[in-house]
Design a protein around this motif. Structure first.
Motif, mmCIF file in Angstrom:
data_model
loop_
_atom_site.group_PDB
_atom_site.id
_atom_site.type_symbol
_atom_site.label_atom_id
_atom_site.label_comp_id
_atom_site.label_asym_id
_atom_site.label_seq_id
_atom_site.Cartn_x
_atom_site.Cartn_y
_atom_site.Cartn_z
ATOM 1 N N TYR A 144 0.852 -1.184 0.000
ATOM 2 C CA TYR A 144 0.000 0.000 0.000
ATOM 3 C C TYR A 144 0.890 1.237 0.000
ATOM 4 C CZ TYR A 144 1.076 1.288 4.826
ATOM 5 O OH TYR A 144 1.720 1.709 5.959
ATOM 6 N N PHE A 169 -3.826 4.191 -0.507
ATOM 7 C CA PHE A 169 -4.384 3.460 -1.651
ATOM 8 C C PHE A 169 -3.533 2.258 -2.000
ATOM 9 C CE2 PHE A 169 -2.928 7.099 -4.787
ATOM 10 C CZ PHE A 169 -1.595 6.753 -4.638
ATOM 11 N N MET A 170 -4.177 1.337 -2.754
ATOM 12 C CA MET A 170 -3.556 0.087 -3.174
ATOM 13 C C MET A 170 -3.968 -0.199 -4.603
ATOM 14 S SD MET A 170 -4.744 -2.429 -0.088
ATOM 15 C CE MET A 170 -4.255 -2.197 1.612
ATOM 16 N N TYR A 194 -5.700 -4.633 -3.003
ATOM 17 C CA TYR A 194 -6.944 -4.259 -2.321
ATOM 18 C C TYR A 194 -7.837 -5.476 -2.110
ATOM 19 C CZ TYR A 194 -11.296 -1.577 -1.511
ATOM 20 O OH TYR A 194 -12.453 -1.051 -0.994
ATOM 21 N N PHE A 203 -15.022 2.541 -1.356
ATOM 22 C CA PHE A 203 -13.728 2.393 -0.703
ATOM 23 C C PHE A 203 -14.027 1.842 0.678
ATOM 24 C CE2 PHE A 203 -15.213 6.687 0.182
ATOM 25 C CZ PHE A 203 -14.953 6.874 1.530
ATOM 26 N N ILE A 248 -9.201 3.337 3.038
ATOM 27 C CA ILE A 248 -8.407 2.459 2.184
ATOM 28 C C ILE A 248 -9.024 2.493 0.790
ATOM 29 C CG2 ILE A 248 -7.508 0.133 1.877
ATOM 30 C CD1 ILE A 248 -8.225 -0.208 4.962
ATOM 31 N N CYS A 280 -8.980 2.043 -3.534
ATOM 32 C CA CYS A 280 -8.530 1.117 -4.567
ATOM 33 C C CYS A 280 -8.197 1.877 -5.846
ATOM 34 C CB CYS A 280 -9.628 0.099 -4.853
ATOM 35 S SG CYS A 280 -9.219 -1.074 -6.165
#
Length: 278
Positions: free
Chosen positions: A31, A57-58, A63, A92, A120, A122
């Motif tokens: 991440y 974010f990932m 994610y 999210f 978090i 995506c």
């Protein structure tokens, strides 16, 4: 709102990100700090002084892996508020801390976990082609208009109100699934760009070459060391402009109000709501 210093709020967020960082390392999940959190890391070596949120974010594959692993493996002190659910209709997810209260104005009366959290996000793969990227962005904006209405978003903007009402009526669950599939249609392919289409940024600031992410670069963030994109300066220029290291004027700061309406660092939100009028 109970009087709580911004530093106390930030320290509680640090507690969450410290756990999240260890969890991701333990499960080989990559991440990056994003948006204002990445900006704070580079400009302030920690939080932007007035910030009361923390965003990461990932890539899509990381994610999906995080959501799968987190469902059954989180420490009992934490709660996964997963995207696109009855509890949380947004696209999210949040990692929330039990035993705390962090209630926002537009979720004040929702039946949902309302503890401290980190967001978090995506990233979805996208095309170099500007037109195709814009179609993904527009699809995400249509879905967002519906989901923020379900969440209870409060606005005085008449155009936003009309848009929220319109799309909440015409976008059925079937259409929403098709739009979501369209936004995520490149995720299994080899692509050169990624986009954060479900955020608040305008279209030109939403997508960038995937190589900007690269190998996470560890930087100082308050008392921790956390990962930012390898080419974080290029990402921040795209997101905030060439002068991202300069402090913003008051007008720009006003565009990013604090999230918290009601805060208690040590009381669970259920108990707080039960014992207080909100």
């Amino acid at each position: 709102m109970i009087k709580v210093e911004i530093k106390d709020i930030q320290n509680k967020l640090l507690e969450i990100i410290e756990y999240f960082d260890a969890f991701c390392k333990e499960n080989s999940i990559t991440y990056y700090l994003m948006g204002g959190t990445a900006l704070g890391a580079i400009r302030h070596k920690g939080f932007i002084p007035w910030d009361d949120d923390l965003d990461v974010f990932m890539t899509f594959d990381n994610y999906q892996k995080f959501l799968l692993v987190a469902k059954n493996n989180l420490n009992a002190d934490y709660y996964l508020q997963e995207e696109n659910t009855k509890e949380w209709p947004m696209f999210f997810s949040k990692l929330r801390l039990n035993g705390t209260t962090f209630i926002e104005e537009d979720t004040k009366y929702r039946d949902m976990h309302q503890g401290f959290y980190i967001d978090i996000m995506c990233l979805n793969k996208t095309s170099k082609n500007l037109f195709l990227r814009k179609l993904q962005f527009l699809a995400a904006r249509i879905i967002t208009a519906k989901t923020v209405s379900k969440k209870g978003y409060i606005t005085d903007n008449k155009i936003k109100k009309i848009g929220m009402k319109f799309f909440s009526v015409i976008i059925t669950s079937r259409i929403e699934k098709k739009l979501t599939s369209y936004i995520r249609r490149f995720n299994e392919k080899k692509m050169d760009y990624v986009g954060h289409f479900f955020g608040r940024a305008k279209f030109p600031n939403t997508s960038f070459p995937i190589h900007y992410l690269g190998k996470p670069k560890n930087v100082k963030f308050e008392t921790l060391v956390l990962p930012v994109p390898e080419k974080v300066e290029k990402y921040l220029i795209l997101r905030y402009g060439e002068k991202f290291m300069e402090m913003p004027d008051e007008k720009t700061k006003s565009l990013y109000p604090q999230h918290a309406a009601i805060v208690d660092l040590n009381v669970d939100y259920k108990d707080f709501i039960k014992n207080n009028k909100i």
